[in-house]
Design a protein around this motif. Structure first.
Motif, short mmCIF file in Angstrom:
data_model
loop_
_atom_site.label_atom_id
_atom_site.label_comp_id
_atom_site.label_asym_id
_atom_site.label_seq_id
_atom_site.Cartn_x
_atom_site.Cartn_y
_atom_site.Cartn_z
N CYS A 1 1.04 -0.94 0.19
CA CYS A 1 0.26 -0.06 -0.24
C CYS A 1 0.73 1.12 -0.42
N CYS B 1 0.26 3.87 3.49
CA CYS B 1 0.82 3.11 4.14
C CYS B 1 2.35 2.84 4.61
N CYS C 1 -4.03 -5.79 -0.58
CA CYS C 1 -4.72 -4.30 -1.29
C CYS C 1 -5.09 -4.60 -2.55
N LYS D 1 -6.45 -0.52 -7.17
CA LYS D 1 -5.49 0.36 -7.92
C LYS D 1 -5.68 1.59 -8.30
N TYR E 1 -1.12 0.65 -5.62
CA TYR E 1 -1.68 0.01 -4.28
C TYR E 1 -2.12 -0.31 -3.27
N PHE E 2 -3.40 0.20 -2.70
CA PHE E 2 -3.85 0.57 -1.88
C PHE E 2 -4.91 -0.34 -1.34
N CYS E 3 -4.55 -0.41 0.06
CA CYS E 3 -5.13 -1.60 1.33
C CYS E 3 -7.05 -1.12 1.68
N LYS E 4 -6.61 0.87 1.55
CA LYS E 4 -8.76 0.87 1.86
C LYS E 4 -8.93 1.83 1.01
N CYS F 1 -6.52 5.81 2.06
CA CYS F 1 -5.12 5.58 1.34
C CYS F 1 -5.16 6.17 0.43
N ARG F 2 -6.70 5.17 -0.74
CA ARG F 2 -6.20 5.79 -2.24
C ARG F 2 -6.88 6.94 -2.21
#
Ligand SMILES: [Zn+2]
Length: 247
Positions: free
Chosen positions: A30, A33, A45, A48, A57-60, A63-64
């Motif tokens: 991510c 993070c 993740c 994206k 890529y992003f975990c949540k 974050c994106r």
């Protein structure tokens, strides 16, 4: 004409399945993070974004969204981070030596050649407590094939930790995460944002999977079984199985 439409539809559907399943199975870093914690943060993740030729890529969603507010700055910081960590190779288990109570220590070398399941837990965490019997079962069933479970506890007191081990009847080692050696280790693998977190490490010390969510016996077994079969015959006949033997 109609046949062709149907064929196109089927192909599109198959592609969707393929893309969907790979996206789900991917363990990626991510961006947000990783930058915030100063370490490559491998996790599931599901999100994206493509910027130019690169995919991030992003975990949540949070974050994106943060990334999208200034993609240029985030991607630059992330690229710098990747250069910084080339020496330690993102995704491999860092070397460590954890103190064990009352005496001794447990180091990465003690786990050589094993498939290791590292679980971050605490007695105050209900989902952690719920998955513990599954980890106990995993250790019980697969330790003779070369599996070892190692727990890192985020309990607030040693008393609570010790009581938890006893009440659950843990058949694997659990170490308090507030020790400086464990803190340093967590910094390198990416500290948990919440627990439970479970890392799966293959026989070559590669972190192949990170679950930032509760797991169960079947989920773990599905990931761990192929890893145990890989290189399993190289384990010498006098190998005593997966229980951790502290040095
Ligand atoms: Zn994130």
């Amino acid at each position: 004409m109609r046949n062709q439409d149907i064929r196109t539809g089927i192909i599109a559907f198959l592609l969707m399945l393929l893309v969907g399943s790979t996206a789900w199975a991917d363990t990626e870093a991510c961006v947000v993070c990783s930058v915030n914690q100063g370490v490559i943060h491998l996790e599931d993740c599901p999100l994206k974004e493509r910027v130019g030729t690169e995919t991030f890529y992003f975990c949540k969603r949070g974050c994106r969204d943060e990334f999208l507010s200034d993609p240029e700055s985030w991607s630059r910081k992330f690229a710098a981070l990747k250069i910084d960590t080339t020496q330690t190779e993102a995704g491999s288990l860092p070397d460590f030596r954890f103190p064990l109570e009352p005496i001794g220590s447990l180091s990465r070398a003690d786990l050589e050649g094993k498939v290791v399941v590292i679980n971050m837990w605490a007695t105050w965490c209900a989902p952690c407590m719920a998955e513990m019997p599954d980890l106990i079962k995993l250790q019980e069933q697969l330790s003779n094939e070369g599996l070892a479970v190692l727990a890192l506890s985020f309990d607030k007191t040693s008393e609570a930790h010790r009581k938890g081990i006893k009440d659950l009847g843990l058949n694997f080692v659990s170490i308090e995460a507030n020790k400086p050696e464990v803190q340093n280790f967590l910094k390198q693998v990416g500290p948990p944002e919440s627990i439970p977190v479970t890392l799966i490490v293959d026989r070559e010390f590669k972190i192949v999977k990170r679950f930032n969510r509760p797991i169960d016996y079947q989920t773990l077994k599905d990931v761990v079984k192929p890893l145990l079969q890989k290189g399993g015959d190289e384990v010498s006949s006098n190998d005593e199985g997966g229980s951790i033997v502290p040095s």
